[in-house]
Scaffold this active site. Structure first.
Site, PDB file in Angstrom:
ATOM      1  N   PRO A 252      21.506   1.030  48.023  1.00 49.86           N
ATOM      2  CA  PRO A 252      20.663   1.870  48.890  1.00 49.86           C
ATOM      3  C   PRO A 252      21.240   3.242  49.225  1.00 49.86           C
ATOM      4  O   PRO A 252      20.751   3.914  50.118  1.00 49.86           O
ATOM      5  CB  PRO A 252      20.551   1.024  50.158  1.00 49.86           C
ATOM      6  CG  PRO A 252      21.874   0.332  50.239  1.00 49.86           C
ATOM      7  CD  PRO A 252      22.261   0.024  48.812  1.00 49.86           C
ATOM      8  N   GLY A 253      22.307   3.664  48.549  1.00 51.20           N
ATOM      9  CA  GLY A 253      22.804   5.025  48.720  1.00 51.20           C
ATOM     10  C   GLY A 253      23.931   5.202  49.708  1.00 51.20           C
ATOM     11  O   GLY A 253      24.305   6.334  50.030  1.00 51.20           O
ATOM     12  N   LYS A 255      27.218   4.508  49.431  1.00 48.31           N
ATOM     13  CA  LYS A 255      28.405   5.132  48.831  1.00 48.31           C
ATOM     14  C   LYS A 255      28.103   6.558  48.388  1.00 48.31           C
ATOM     15  O   LYS A 255      28.952   7.445  48.509  1.00 48.31           O
ATOM     16  CB  LYS A 255      28.921   4.287  47.668  1.00 48.31           C
ATOM     17  CG  LYS A 255      29.498   2.939  48.095  1.00 48.31           C
ATOM     18  CD  LYS A 255      30.105   2.204  46.920  1.00 48.31           C
ATOM     19  CE  LYS A 255      30.633   0.834  47.342  1.00 48.31           C
ATOM     20  NZ  LYS A 255      29.551  -0.108  47.688  1.00 48.31           N
ATOM     21  N   ASP A 273      19.100   4.205  39.879  1.00 44.84           N
ATOM     22  CA  ASP A 273      18.796   2.791  40.108  1.00 44.84           C
ATOM     23  C   ASP A 273      17.513   2.459  39.360  1.00 44.84           C
ATOM     24  O   ASP A 273      16.672   3.335  39.126  1.00 44.84           O
ATOM     25  CB  ASP A 273      18.633   2.483  41.595  1.00 44.84           C
ATOM     26  CG  ASP A 273      18.895   1.010  41.897  1.00 44.84           C
ATOM     27  OD1 ASP A 273      20.056   0.668  42.193  1.00 44.84           O
ATOM     28  OD2 ASP A 273      17.944   0.208  41.817  1.00 44.84           O
ATOM     29  N   ARG A 278      13.674   0.233  45.698  1.00 43.37           N
ATOM     30  CA  ARG A 278      14.990   0.520  46.280  1.00 43.37           C
ATOM     31  C   ARG A 278      15.244   2.020  46.345  1.00 43.37           C
ATOM     32  O   ARG A 278      15.831   2.526  47.308  1.00 43.37           O
ATOM     33  CB  ARG A 278      16.095  -0.168  45.474  1.00 43.37           C
ATOM     34  CG  ARG A 278      16.176  -1.665  45.686  1.00 43.37           C
ATOM     35  CD  ARG A 278      17.539  -2.213  45.295  1.00 43.37           C
ATOM     36  NE  ARG A 278      17.858  -1.971  43.902  1.00 43.37           N
ATOM     37  CZ  ARG A 278      17.640  -2.838  42.920  1.00 43.37           C
ATOM     38  NH1 ARG A 278      17.064  -4.000  43.186  1.00 43.37           N
ATOM     39  NH2 ARG A 278      17.982  -2.552  41.683  1.00 43.37           N
ATOM     40  N   ASP A 300      17.665   2.855  34.232  1.00 46.67           N
ATOM     41  CA  ASP A 300      18.473   1.645  34.093  1.00 46.67           C
ATOM     42  C   ASP A 300      19.867   2.047  33.632  1.00 46.67           C
ATOM     43  O   ASP A 300      20.018   2.673  32.572  1.00 46.67           O
ATOM     44  CB  ASP A 300      17.803   0.724  33.063  1.00 46.67           C
ATOM     45  CG  ASP A 300      18.468  -0.641  32.967  1.00 46.67           C
ATOM     46  OD1 ASP A 300      19.643  -0.760  33.362  1.00 46.67           O
ATOM     47  OD2 ASP A 300      17.814  -1.578  32.483  1.00 46.67           O
ATOM     48  N   ASP A 315      29.346   0.777  40.818  1.00 47.81           N
ATOM     49  CA  ASP A 315      29.411  -0.298  41.823  1.00 47.81           C
ATOM     50  C   ASP A 315      28.390  -1.340  41.372  1.00 47.81           C
ATOM     51  O   ASP A 315      27.257  -1.370  41.838  1.00 47.81           O
ATOM     52  CB  ASP A 315      29.086   0.267  43.203  1.00 47.81           C
ATOM     53  CG  ASP A 315      29.214  -0.776  44.297  1.00 47.81           C
ATOM     54  OD1 ASP A 315      29.890  -1.795  44.071  1.00 47.81           O
ATOM     55  OD2 ASP A 315      28.613  -0.591  45.367  1.00 47.81           O
ATOM     56  N   CYS A 368      31.718  -6.367  44.475  1.00 51.54           N
ATOM     57  CA  CYS A 368      31.970  -7.119  45.707  1.00 51.54           C
ATOM     58  C   CYS A 368      32.053  -8.596  45.331  1.00 51.54           C
ATOM     59  O   CYS A 368      31.174  -9.395  45.642  1.00 51.54           O
ATOM     60  CB  CYS A 368      30.852  -6.862  46.713  1.00 51.54           C
ATOM     61  SG  CYS A 368      31.134  -7.647  48.313  1.00 51.54           S
TER      62      CYS A 368
END
Length: 429
Positions: A252-253, A255, A273, A278, A300, A315, A368
């Site tokens: 969602p922006g 970072k 994205d 999103r 993509d 990420d 993560c």
């Protein structure tokens, strides 16, 4: 209590049926019906949260008592909430049954009476170490088995138990407010924080009786919920003014916005994205955060073609196994082994496309995740064509046994009080 019990049950049911995050399930369940009753909202939130933390134990004891019998999803979720209230809040089963709205029938009531009398944690005392650790901490057994290859029993137990401590971080949006003023404003709301010594714009919540999303400064986008591990990722990227930076999986922006915050909006970010929805949400968030030097691109990352950039942040989508402490819904979602590995192929495709088709000086790959399949293994596959750079951060080395493990960085909740994260840094070809 009747309404709190039913709503907490519905939060758990929403997670089980839709496989969504805890906060999303909570917000969908309440749908703003009770937005003026802060204490009530907090009680439902905490009841649902704590019920998940004891859900594996509730499920195990029920399966041992009623071998072969299965509950439908709603009754199973009601059982978990009731189990927590009876076993840990010492609520009388008969009183609870009156509040349940018919969800606790005769059979479940007899089960809860037994729970009220027994030392429930003693029931699993003779189980093997790994299974007992999983059940008592509602932590996926598959993850424990994976981590046992890299951690000794004592450290593994410390790691798993640390997942039960709720730690929340806030990032001060210095574009809109300075840190000292943010701290004073939070204290006026009854939110007490400590300033991080590594990243002064980060605040760790030490005392709060509110849902974080309901804090006024969060609603105004002057502070942003953001785990410290995510800040470490951006720090490793080391963005500078004048650089063109590709954020390959940006929504969602959070970072992307930190990159611009740290460079005083003097870098340029291309945020990619593949989800139109999103990106729509990201566009709204970026506008409210007050940063402007960003181009949002619907594409993509497995296929996107951008000629030249200075730096790339990947990420990557992942299991989120490192975020279990922050999102208890993952304890239910990741009980299934296939869920742990469903993003590995897309991570591989994203890395292959960016490494082979985009010219850049520095790249950072982060997940993560606490499993090597989403970290060390992905980078080992590219070791022949990438110049891996040693990550300088507060983290530990990667898992031993993998190529270049000593150049990677891993963050853990029991060591760094952050999400579990893997970080790698490399030079472009």
């Amino acid at each position: 209590m009747k309404l709190e019990f039913r709503l907490a049950t519905l939060v758990l049911e929403s997670i089980e049926r839709k496989r969504i995050s805890f906060d999303k399930a909570y917000n969908r369940t309440l749908r703003k019906k009770f937005e003026k009753k802060e204490g009530f909202l907090y009680n439902v939130y905490e009841l649902a949260w704590n019920s998940i933390l004891k859900s594996y134990l509730a499920d195990y004891i029920y399966s041992e008592v009623f071998k072969g019998r299965k509950l439908n999803i709603r009754r199973q979720c009601a059982l978990r909430v009731a189990f927590y209230l009876v076993a840990y809040n010492r609520m009388n089963p008969e009183t609870l049954a009156m509040y349940s709205g018919g969800l606790i029938k005769k059979e479940l009531l007899s089960f809860l009476r037994m729970v009220y009398r027994e030392d429930v944690e003693g029931i699993v005392a003779d189980l093997p170490f790994d299974r007992k650790l999983s059940i008592l901490n509602s932590y996926p057994l598959t993850l424990i088995n994976s981590l046992s290859r890299f951690m000794k029993k004592r450290e593994l137990e410390k790691f798993v138990k640390s997942q039960n401590r709720k730690t929340m971080w806030l990032r001060v949006n210095t574009v809109k407010i300075d840190v000292d003023k943010a701290i004073r404003s939070l204290e006026k709301e009854g939110v007490y924080v400590s300033q991080d010594k590594d990243y002064p714009y980060l605040l760790k919540i030490t005392q709060c009786r509110k849902i974080v999303g309901n804090i006024r400064l969060v609603k105004d986008f002057r502070v942003i919920p953001m785990d410290k591990a995510s800040a470490v990722v951006v720090d490793v990227l080391s963005p500078s003014r004048g650089e063109l930076i590709l954020d390959a999986t940006a929504a969602p922006g959070i970072k992307s916005s930190l990159i611009l915050q740290l460079t005083e909006d003097k870098a340029r970010v291309i945020a990619v994205d593949l989800s139109r929805n999103r990106l729509y949400q990201m566009h709204k968030i970026i506008n409210k955060l007050g940063v402007k030097n960003i181009d949002i691109l619907l594409s993509d990352a497995r296929k996107v073609k951008i000629r030249n950039v200075d730096k790339v942040l990947i990420d990557a989508p992942c299991s989120n196994s490192g975020a279990i402490r922050r999102d208890p819904a993952l304890r239910l979602i990741l009980k299934s082994k296939p869920k742990l590995y469903e993003h590995v192929a897309s991570q591989r495709s994203i890395l292959d496309n960016i490494v082979n088709n985009i010219r850049f000086r520095i790249g950072v790959y982060a997940t993560c995740s606490v499993i090597p399949e989403e970290g060390e293994k992905q980078m080992a596959r590219l070791s022949d064509i990438l110049n891996i750079v040693k990550v300088k951060s507060i983290g530990l080395e990667g898992y031993r046994g993998y190529l270049n493990y000593d150049k990677f960085s891993r963050l853990f909740p029991h060591t760094h009080d952050t999400d579990g994260f893997f970080i790698a840094k490399f030079k472009g070809r």
